[in-house]
Design a protein around this motif. Structure first.
Motif, PDB file in Angstrom:
ATOM      1  N   PHE A  12       0.846  -1.211   0.000  1.00 59.83           N
ATOM      2  CA  PHE A  12       0.000   0.000   0.000  1.00 59.83           C
ATOM      3  C   PHE A  12       0.875   1.254   0.000  1.00 59.83           C
ATOM      4  CE2 PHE A  12      -3.521  -2.648   2.058  1.00 59.83           C
ATOM      5  CZ  PHE A  12      -4.280  -2.668   0.908  1.00 59.83           C
ATOM      6  N   ARG A  13       1.945   1.246   0.807  1.00 57.36           N
ATOM      7  CA  ARG A  13       2.801   2.449   0.879  1.00 57.36           C
ATOM      8  C   ARG A  13       3.499   2.711  -0.457  1.00 57.36           C
ATOM      9  NH1 ARG A  13       2.777   0.835   6.235  1.00 57.36           N
ATOM     10  NH2 ARG A  13       4.334  -0.778   5.950  1.00 57.36           N
ATOM     11  N   GLU A  14       3.876   1.646  -1.174  1.00 61.11           N
ATOM     12  CA  GLU A  14       4.484   1.842  -2.504  1.00 61.11           C
ATOM     13  C   GLU A  14       3.477   2.493  -3.451  1.00 61.11           C
ATOM     14  OE1 GLU A  14       7.093  -2.123  -2.100  1.00 61.11           O
ATOM     15  OE2 GLU A  14       5.930  -1.952  -3.966  1.00 61.11           O
ATOM     16  N   ASN A  15       2.228   2.018  -3.385  1.00 61.62           N
ATOM     17  CA  ASN A  15       1.180   2.596  -4.233  1.00 61.62           C
ATOM     18  C   ASN A  15       0.920   4.049  -3.881  1.00 61.62           C
ATOM     19  OD1 ASN A  15      -0.360   0.740  -6.273  1.00 61.62           O
ATOM     20  ND2 ASN A  15       0.312  -0.578  -4.584  1.00 61.62           N
ATOM     21  N   LEU A  16       0.998   4.342  -2.586  1.00 62.01           N
ATOM     22  CA  LEU A  16       0.807   5.724  -2.114  1.00 62.01           C
ATOM     23  C   LEU A  16       1.888   6.624  -2.703  1.00 62.01           C
ATOM     24  CD1 LEU A  16      -1.150   5.173   0.516  1.00 62.01           C
ATOM     25  CD2 LEU A  16       0.512   6.571   1.662  1.00 62.01           C
ATOM     26  N   LYS A  17       3.130   6.112  -2.657  1.00 61.80           N
ATOM     27  CA  LYS A  17       4.279   6.887  -3.144  1.00 61.80           C
ATOM     28  C   LYS A  17       4.143   7.156  -4.648  1.00 61.80           C
ATOM     29  CE  LYS A  17       8.486   4.998  -2.927  1.00 61.80           C
ATOM     30  NZ  LYS A  17       9.629   4.319  -2.332  1.00 61.80           N
ATOM     31  N   ARG A  18       3.658   6.142  -5.383  1.00 63.02           N
ATOM     32  CA  ARG A  18       3.528   6.292  -6.845  1.00 63.02           C
ATOM     33  C   ARG A  18       2.220   6.986  -7.231  1.00 63.02           C
ATOM     34  NH1 ARG A  18       3.007   1.486  -9.330  1.00 63.02           N
ATOM     35  NH2 ARG A  18       3.157   0.109  -7.545  1.00 63.02           N
ATOM     36  N   GLU A  19       1.408   7.302  -6.201  1.00 64.00           N
ATOM     37  CA  GLU A  19       0.114   7.988  -6.396  1.00 64.00           C
ATOM     38  C   GLU A  19      -0.792   7.236  -7.365  1.00 64.00           C
ATOM     39  OE1 GLU A  19       0.853  12.094  -7.285  1.00 64.00           O
ATOM     40  OE2 GLU A  19       1.749  12.450  -5.328  1.00 64.00           O
ATOM     41  N   THR A  20      -0.834   5.917  -7.251  1.00 69.26           N
ATOM     42  CA  THR A  20      -1.742   5.112  -8.075  1.00 69.26           C
ATOM     43  C   THR A  20      -3.164   5.247  -7.527  1.00 69.26           C
ATOM     44  OG1 THR A  20      -1.553   3.167  -6.680  1.00 69.26           O
ATOM     45  CG2 THR A  20       0.101   3.390  -8.432  1.00 69.26           C
ATOM     46  N   ASP A  21      -4.151   4.791  -8.309  1.00 67.93           N
ATOM     47  CA  ASP A  21      -5.539   4.820  -7.824  1.00 67.93           C
ATOM     48  C   ASP A  21      -5.668   3.985  -6.557  1.00 67.93           C
ATOM     49  OD1 ASP A  21      -6.206   6.444  -9.889  1.00 67.93           O
ATOM     50  OD2 ASP A  21      -7.032   4.842 -11.160  1.00 67.93           O
ATOM     51  N   LEU A  22      -5.004   2.817  -6.574  1.00 66.32           N
ATOM     52  CA  LEU A  22      -5.043   1.944  -5.393  1.00 66.32           C
ATOM     53  C   LEU A  22      -4.480   2.678  -4.173  1.00 66.32           C
ATOM     54  CD1 LEU A  22      -5.373  -0.995  -4.209  1.00 66.32           C
ATOM     55  CD2 LEU A  22      -3.004  -1.356  -4.855  1.00 66.32           C
ATOM     56  N   GLY A  23      -3.362   3.387  -4.379  1.00 66.16           N
ATOM     57  CA  GLY A  23      -2.740   4.133  -3.292  1.00 66.16           C
ATOM     58  C   GLY A  23      -3.662   5.215  -2.757  1.00 66.16           C
ATOM     59  N   LYS A  24      -4.383   5.891  -3.669  1.00 62.98           N
ATOM     60  CA  LYS A  24      -5.284   6.978  -3.232  1.00 62.98           C
ATOM     61  C   LYS A  24      -6.429   6.408  -2.387  1.00 62.98           C
ATOM     62  CE  LYS A  24      -4.054   9.896  -7.062  1.00 62.98           C
ATOM     63  NZ  LYS A  24      -4.286  10.061  -8.478  1.00 62.98           N
ATOM     64  N   VAL A  25      -6.957   5.264  -2.808  1.00 57.96           N
ATOM     65  CA  VAL A  25      -8.032   4.626  -2.024  1.00 57.96           C
ATOM     66  C   VAL A  25      -7.481   4.202  -0.664  1.00 57.96           C
ATOM     67  CG1 VAL A  25      -9.545   2.586  -1.872  1.00 57.96           C
ATOM     68  CG2 VAL A  25      -9.286   3.777  -4.050  1.00 57.96           C
ATOM     69  N   ALA A  26      -6.319   3.514  -0.678  1.00 58.57           N
ATOM     70  CA  ALA A  26      -5.748   2.977   0.573  1.00 58.57           C
ATOM     71  C   ALA A  26      -5.477   4.089   1.578  1.00 58.57           C
ATOM     72  CB  ALA A  26      -4.469   2.209   0.257  1.00 58.57           C
ATOM     73  N   LYS A  27      -4.986   5.226   1.086  1.00 62.93           N
ATOM     74  CA  LYS A  27      -4.596   6.327   1.982  1.00 62.93           C
ATOM     75  C   LYS A  27      -5.747   6.769   2.888  1.00 62.93           C
ATOM     76  CE  LYS A  27      -2.661  11.019   1.906  1.00 62.93           C
ATOM     77  NZ  LYS A  27      -2.162  10.909   3.268  1.00 62.93           N
ATOM     78  N   THR A  28      -6.955   6.812   2.314  1.00 65.30           N
ATOM     79  CA  THR A  28      -8.089   7.316   3.095  1.00 65.30           C
ATOM     80  C   THR A  28      -8.362   6.414   4.311  1.00 65.30           C
ATOM     81  OG1 THR A  28      -9.681   6.109   1.749  1.00 65.30           O
ATOM     82  CG2 THR A  28      -9.196   8.355   1.057  1.00 65.30           C
ATOM     83  N   TYR A  29      -8.058   5.129   4.174  1.00 64.19           N
ATOM     84  CA  TYR A  29      -8.247   4.201   5.299  1.00 64.19           C
ATOM     85  C   TYR A  29      -7.033   4.199   6.222  1.00 64.19           C
ATOM     86  CZ  TYR A  29     -12.185   2.581   2.584  1.00 64.19           C
ATOM     87  OH  TYR A  29     -13.369   2.536   1.908  1.00 64.19           O
ATOM     88  N   MET A  30      -5.840   4.155   5.622  1.00 60.57           N
ATOM     89  CA  MET A  30      -4.615   4.049   6.436  1.00 60.57           C
ATOM     90  C   MET A  30      -4.459   5.253   7.351  1.00 60.57           C
ATOM     91  SD  MET A  30      -2.140   2.520   3.495  1.00 60.57           S
ATOM     92  CE  MET A  30      -0.693   2.090   4.435  1.00 60.57           C
ATOM     93  N   ASP A  31      -4.773   6.445   6.854  1.00 51.79           N
ATOM     94  CA  ASP A  31      -4.618   7.658   7.666  1.00 51.79           C
ATOM     95  C   ASP A  31      -5.491   7.614   8.917  1.00 51.79           C
ATOM     96  OD1 ASP A  31      -2.803   8.684   5.955  1.00 51.79           O
ATOM     97  OD2 ASP A  31      -4.109  10.197   5.041  1.00 51.79           O
ATOM     98  N   ARG A  32      -6.588   6.853   8.841  1.00 49.25           N
ATOM     99  CA  ARG A  32      -7.498   6.764   9.993  1.00 49.25           C
ATOM    100  C   ARG A  32      -7.230   5.526  10.844  1.00 49.25           C
ATOM    101  NH1 ARG A  32     -12.524   5.773   8.062  1.00 49.25           N
ATOM    102  NH2 ARG A  32     -11.952   5.721   5.862  1.00 49.25           N
ATOM    103  N   GLY A  33      -6.276   4.703  10.405  1.00 45.31           N
ATOM    104  CA  GLY A  33      -5.978   3.477  11.154  1.00 45.31           C
ATOM    105  C   GLY A  33      -6.990   2.375  10.896  1.00 45.31           C
ATOM    106  N   GLU A  34      -7.787   2.546   9.823  1.00 45.38           N
ATOM    107  CA  GLU A  34      -8.793   1.521   9.484  1.00 45.38           C
ATOM    108  C   GLU A  34      -8.211   0.559   8.453  1.00 45.38           C
ATOM    109  OE1 GLU A  34     -11.686   1.475  10.991  1.00 45.38           O
ATOM    110  OE2 GLU A  34     -11.478   3.445  11.951  1.00 45.38           O
ATOM    111  N   LEU A  35      -8.852  -0.591   8.301  1.00 51.01           N
ATOM    112  CA  LEU A  35      -8.399  -1.538   7.281  1.00 51.01           C
ATOM    113  C   LEU A  35      -8.891  -1.108   5.900  1.00 51.01           C
ATOM    114  CD1 LEU A  35      -8.955  -5.058   8.916  1.00 51.01           C
ATOM    115  CD2 LEU A  35      -6.904  -3.615   8.907  1.00 51.01           C
ATOM    116  N   VAL A  36      -8.056  -1.303   4.906  1.00 54.12           N
ATOM    117  CA  VAL A  36      -8.463  -1.079   3.519  1.00 54.12           C
ATOM    118  C   VAL A  36      -9.473  -2.188   3.185  1.00 54.12           C
ATOM    119  CG1 VAL A  36      -7.591  -0.939   1.143  1.00 54.12           C
ATOM    120  CG2 VAL A  36      -6.162  -0.129   3.052  1.00 54.12           C
ATOM    121  N   PRO A  37     -10.539  -1.894   2.395  1.00 56.33           N
ATOM    122  CA  PRO A  37     -11.561  -2.911   2.140  1.00 56.33           C
ATOM    123  C   PRO A  37     -10.983  -4.225   1.589  1.00 56.33           C
ATOM    124  CG  PRO A  37     -12.313  -0.777   1.370  1.00 56.33           C
ATOM    125  CD  PRO A  37     -10.885  -0.596   1.800  1.00 56.33           C
ATOM    126  N   ASP A  38     -11.646  -5.314   1.956  1.00 56.97           N
ATOM    127  CA  ASP A  38     -11.157  -6.654   1.593  1.00 56.97           C
ATOM    128  C   ASP A  38     -10.955  -6.830   0.089  1.00 56.97           C
ATOM    129  OD1 ASP A  38     -10.944  -7.712   4.135  1.00 56.97           O
ATOM    130  OD2 ASP A  38     -12.993  -8.486   4.171  1.00 56.97           O
TER     131      ASP A  38
END
Ligand code: AP5
Length: 219
Positions: A37-63
């Motif tokens: 997830f952090r690699e995707n965040l760094k590359r600003e992929t769509d997956l990274g953008k979705v994951a960030k909204t959950y990770m920043d809150r300490g929640e799990l990214v959807p299954d």
């Protein structure tokens, strides 16, 4: 036959640290869902953008997002002999999906070391953690300091403190672990694959206990 190891344990227990060491000793691939997830965040992929909204809150990214990402990673050639899974699965649905995926490769989860430590130890470890920007190598300012402050010993890149390691997010991550991931302990215990490892020991002792658990599992 391929070997698949699932490292289970709360945030800060030492899963990433030990997965790196075990990967080097066994030659198996290290798959960290958090690092992916952090690699995707760094590359600003769509997956990274979705994951960030959950990770920043300490929640799990959807299954569905998480399972798709791991399925793709497991299909890569370096996983042919197996892998060490660090941070996945984290829900019952992810555990079931993993079983189906591995069956597709003619494999299964072989052993599940469950690394535990008291909450005050976890919080202290996360507060002092520094991570390498390039490859995610893990340090601790007191327990495993780099030779030069702020610089990775292995690749010379800058060390940073994770956004989700702020105190309030850590509290939520530990809660989420208790609610959604801890049930997997009984799931794997019921399958006879769980091995409890005391993660509050020094790193070398944790590594020795993990290697022992692999040996006892015939791996
Ligand atoms: P992720 O990156 O997986 O974080 P985590 O599980 O919360 O685990 P940590 O990385 O915090 O701890 P660790 O056990 O690896 O400990 P470490 O070795 O670093 O997940 C982050 C986020 O991504 C999640 O909150 C979620 O949003 C998302 N996510 C990830 N996977 C997901 C999934 N499957 N489904 C949905 N969402 C997902 O060690 C900690 C510190 O302690 C380090 O500084 C280290 O040097 C030190 N240390 C380690 N061992 C010892 C020791 N024995 N003695 C002293 N110090 C030690």
């Amino acid at each position: 036959m391929a070997t698949f190891i699932v490292l289970l344990g709360p945030p800060g227990a030492g899963k990433g640290t030990q997965a790196d060491i075990l990967a080097e000793k066994t030659g198996l691939a290290h798959i960290s869902s958090g690092d992916l997830f952090r690699e995707n965040l760094k590359r600003e992929t769509d997956l990274g953008k979705v994951a960030k909204t959950y990770m920043d809150r300490g929640e799990l990214v959807p299954d569905d997002v998480t399972i798709g990402m791991i399925r793709e990673r497991l299909s890569q050639p370096d996983c042919q002999d197996g892998a060490i899974l660090d941070g996945f699965p984290r829900t019952t649905a992810q555990a079931q999906a993993l079983e189906t995926m591995l069956a597709g490769f003619g494999g299964r989860v072989d052993v599940v070391p469950y690394i535990t430590a008291p909450q005050d130890v976890l919080v202290g470890r996360i507060a002092g953690r520094w991570t390498c920007r390039a490859e995610g190598h893990i340090y601790h300012e007191k327990f495993n300091p780099p030779k030069k402050t702020g610089v990775c010993d292995i690749d010379g890149s800058v060390l940073f403190q994770r956004e989700d390691d702020r105190a309030e997010t850590v509290t939520r991550r530990i809660q989420v672990y208790a609610e959604q991931t801890a049930p997997l302990v009984e799931h794997y215990r019921g399958q006879g694959r769980l091995v409890e490892v005391d993660g509050s020991q020094p790193m070398e002792d944790v590594t020795a206990a993990l290697l022992n658990s692999l040996k006892n599992a015939g791996r």
